[in-house]
Write a protein that holds these residues in place. Structure first.
Motif, mmCIF file in Angstrom:
data_model
loop_
_atom_site.group_PDB
_atom_site.id
_atom_site.type_symbol
_atom_site.label_atom_id
_atom_site.label_comp_id
_atom_site.label_asym_id
_atom_site.label_seq_id
_atom_site.Cartn_x
_atom_site.Cartn_y
_atom_site.Cartn_z
ATOM 1 N N LYS A 66 -7.654 0.628 -7.707
ATOM 2 C CA LYS A 66 -6.776 0.661 -6.536
ATOM 3 C C LYS A 66 -6.315 2.068 -6.161
ATOM 4 N N LYS B 109 0.852 -1.188 0.000
ATOM 5 C CA LYS B 109 0.000 0.000 0.000
ATOM 6 C C LYS B 109 0.885 1.233 0.000
ATOM 7 N N VAL C 285 1.595 -3.471 -6.112
ATOM 8 C CA VAL C 285 0.954 -2.350 -5.426
ATOM 9 C C VAL C 285 -0.545 -2.606 -5.426
ATOM 10 N N GLN C 286 -1.078 -2.803 -4.230
ATOM 11 C CA GLN C 286 -2.509 -3.134 -4.083
ATOM 12 C C GLN C 286 -3.386 -1.896 -3.959
ATOM 13 N N HIS C 287 -2.830 -0.820 -3.377
ATOM 14 C CA HIS C 287 -3.632 0.386 -3.155
ATOM 15 C C HIS C 287 -2.722 1.609 -3.178
ATOM 16 N N TYR D 288 0.308 1.982 5.766
ATOM 17 C CA TYR D 288 0.889 1.995 4.424
ATOM 18 C C TYR D 288 2.338 1.523 4.475
#
Length: 85
Positions: free
Chosen positions: A43, A2, A26-28, A65
């Motif tokens: 995302k 994140k 990268v998820q978010h 994060y």
């Protein structure tokens, strides 16, 4: 992973945002900007915020994060004494 990204509307920030959105690891992405980027992605969360010296309104949302990219320029109107050297 994140990621928090400051300054996604500038030249460098646009590139960082593009790479984050393309990277499957990268998820978010939480993008904190002065003005909207116009980007839309599943995302991506965009937060328009004018005062880069005061994060109290959303400080609690900055936890959890894995990385932070600060691509925002220093404000031109900022007095030299408050900018760390």
């Amino acid at each position: 992973m994140k990621v928090i990204l400051f300054g996604a509307t500038g030249m460098v920030g646009q590139g960082v945002l593009r790479e984050c959105l393309l990277d499957p690891s990268v998820q978010h992405v939480l993008s904190i900007v002065c003005g909207p980027t116009g980007q839309q992605a599943a995302k991506l969360t965009e937060l328009v915020h004018k005062d880069f010296f005061d994060y109290s309104l959303f400080e609690s949302h900055l936890a959890g994060y894995d990385a932070c990219f600060f691509c925002a320029p220093l404000p031109r109107a900022c007095p030299r004494k408050v900018i760390p050297t």
